[in-house]
Design a protein around this motif. Structure first.
Motif, mmCIF file in Angstrom:
data_model
loop_
_atom_site.group_PDB
_atom_site.id
_atom_site.type_symbol
_atom_site.label_atom_id
_atom_site.label_comp_id
_atom_site.label_asym_id
_atom_site.label_seq_id
_atom_site.Cartn_x
_atom_site.Cartn_y
_atom_site.Cartn_z
ATOM 1 N N ASP A 272 -1.717 -2.732 -5.676
ATOM 2 C CA ASP A 272 -2.895 -3.481 -5.239
ATOM 3 C C ASP A 272 -3.060 -4.810 -5.973
ATOM 4 O OD1 ASP A 272 -3.654 -2.536 -7.699
ATOM 5 O OD2 ASP A 272 -5.307 -1.298 -6.964
ATOM 6 N N VAL A 273 -2.146 -5.086 -6.934
ATOM 7 C CA VAL A 273 -2.162 -6.358 -7.660
ATOM 8 C C VAL A 273 -0.730 -6.871 -7.748
ATOM 9 C CG1 VAL A 273 -2.623 -7.523 -9.842
ATOM 10 C CG2 VAL A 273 -4.186 -5.743 -9.029
ATOM 11 N N LEU B 96 -3.002 -11.362 -8.874
ATOM 12 C CA LEU B 96 -3.734 -11.554 -7.628
ATOM 13 C C LEU B 96 -3.995 -10.210 -6.983
ATOM 14 C CD1 LEU B 96 -2.051 -14.533 -5.714
ATOM 15 C CD2 LEU B 96 -4.210 -14.544 -6.969
ATOM 16 N N GLN B 97 -5.237 -9.972 -6.581
ATOM 17 C CA GLN B 97 -5.517 -8.808 -5.747
ATOM 18 C C GLN B 97 -4.726 -8.937 -4.452
ATOM 19 O OE1 GLN B 97 -7.393 -6.063 -6.553
ATOM 20 N NE2 GLN B 97 -7.538 -6.967 -8.602
ATOM 21 N N LEU B 98 -4.402 -7.820 -3.849
ATOM 22 C CA LEU B 98 -3.502 -7.810 -2.703
ATOM 23 C C LEU B 98 -3.975 -8.720 -1.579
ATOM 24 C CD1 LEU B 98 -1.001 -6.731 -1.305
ATOM 25 C CD2 LEU B 98 -2.333 -4.734 -0.570
ATOM 26 N N ASP B 99 -5.275 -8.745 -1.299
ATOM 27 C CA ASP B 99 -5.742 -9.580 -0.189
ATOM 28 C C ASP B 99 -5.507 -11.060 -0.468
ATOM 29 O OD1 ASP B 99 -7.649 -9.555 -2.213
ATOM 30 O OD2 ASP B 99 -9.365 -9.584 -0.864
ATOM 31 N N HIS B 100 -5.671 -11.483 -1.720
ATOM 32 C CA HIS B 100 -5.388 -12.874 -2.066
ATOM 33 C C HIS B 100 -3.884 -13.155 -2.071
ATOM 34 C CE1 HIS B 100 -9.602 -12.936 -3.401
ATOM 35 N NE2 HIS B 100 -9.514 -14.243 -3.277
ATOM 36 N N GLU C 242 0.827 -1.209 0.000
ATOM 37 C CA GLU C 242 0.000 0.000 0.000
ATOM 38 C C GLU C 242 0.858 1.255 0.000
ATOM 39 O OE1 GLU C 242 -2.337 -0.829 3.407
ATOM 40 O OE2 GLU C 242 -3.598 -2.317 2.372
#
Length: 312
Positions: free
Chosen positions: A46-47, A89-93, A41
């Motif tokens: 974010d990816v 991948l999105q950051l949370d994944h 961040e």
């Protein structure tokens, strides 16, 4: 980035403190994950892209996909759709994938955002975060949450010339598929190994009428190895297994499913029982000097560029 206090290192830099080298599956693990997210961040990332994904090597005949890839199945589904080289991948994944790597379940990959940012998980809870610019907020976040962000010159896990890219790699382009179709026409049938990750493969039996269908089903950036077809003489294949050492056994059941396993000599009784009703089988050496496929290539990206950095 680690949980190891730099003051607890000897003159060679080796940690001599009391922290465990395993994940605590709790607040310290959470601090790692939150800090990885904080670094991303801080850079506006974010990816993240999966690079050179792998799974752990399993020997023996009994393990199923949930035993082998339990955490990955929960994250990507039973077919592991989305776990391949180049997948975004999105950051949370991506953070959840870091969790699996911290837990040492045999899952590993590099996570990168071009040349600007990366996350590499090493042994013993060492995490390497690289950025093209400073991340002062993330460094402060790490310290606040009990971790130590120590500046170093680079990651020991960066992909380099000592990995796979020093070997000339053939692209699975139109010319490759034309050559493969010609080979299958000549042989009648062949076996295609789809290396979608390191240490695991999917298998396809090729005939002149199925080459294009199989081509359309392959995982992006997969490594492709073409082998002689399975043999209907399953007993003969079993009798040919070496008396010692590893070997890869590939077999097809009567429903058409093709499975492979690495086995040792102690696994052979279980293999014979498992393959008693197999429709066809083969045995492939795992040793480089004896492992000689008929053709090899790596799938290019949709623009024709060979984006994968690994070899068949």
């Amino acid at each position: 980035m680690t949980k190891y206090n730099p003051v607890d290192r000897d003159e060679r830099g080796h940690y001599i403190g009391r922290e465990d080298t395993d994940s605590d599956y709790g607040p310290v693990e959470a601090a790692y994950l939150d800090t990885v997210a904080a670094f991303a961040e801080d850079r506006g990332v974010d990816v993240l892209q999966i690079r050179e994904p792998s799974v752990h090597i399993v020997t023996g005949i009994g393990s199923d996909i949930h035993e082998r890839f339990g955490g990955l199945v929960e994250l990507f589904g039973a077919d592991l759709d989305g776990y391949h080289d180049g997948a975004p991948l999105q950051l949370d994944h991506a953070v959840e994938l870091v969790r699996l790597m911290l837990r040492g379940d045999g899952v590993w990959c590099r996570l990168e955002a071009g040349d600007d940012f990366f996350v590499h998980v090493g042994w013993d809870q060492y995490v390497y975060v690289g950025s093209s610019a400073g991340c002062p907020k993330a460094v402060a976040f790490a310290q606040k949450h009990g971790l130590f962000a120590e500046p170093i010159s680079g990651s020991p896990y960066v992909f380099g010339l000592d990995d796979d890219d020093h070997i000339d790699v053939r692209s699975a382009d139109a010319a490759f598929w034309a050559d493969l179709a010609e080979l299958v026409d000549e042989l009648g049938t062949a076996l295609l190994e789809e290396g979608y990750v390191h240490n695991d493969s999917r298998w396809h039996r090729l005939t002149p009428s199925t080459v294009d269908t199989v081509r359309d089903s392959l995982t992006p950036r997969a490594r492709l190895l073409v082998w002689p077809d399975l043999s209907a003489d399953v007993l003969g294949v079993l009798d040919s297994l070496p008396d010692e050492g590893l070997v890869e056994v590939v077999w097809q059941d009567h429903a058409g499913r093709i499975t492979s396993r690495l086995i040792e000599e102690s696994d052979q009784p279980a293999v014979r029982a498992r393959l008693a009703d197999a429709a066809a089988a083969t045995a492939l050496s795992v040793y480089a000097e004896q492992r000689r496929p008929l053709m090899t290539a790596v799938l290019p990206d949709s623009d024709g560029v060979l984006g994968a950095r690994w070899t068949p």
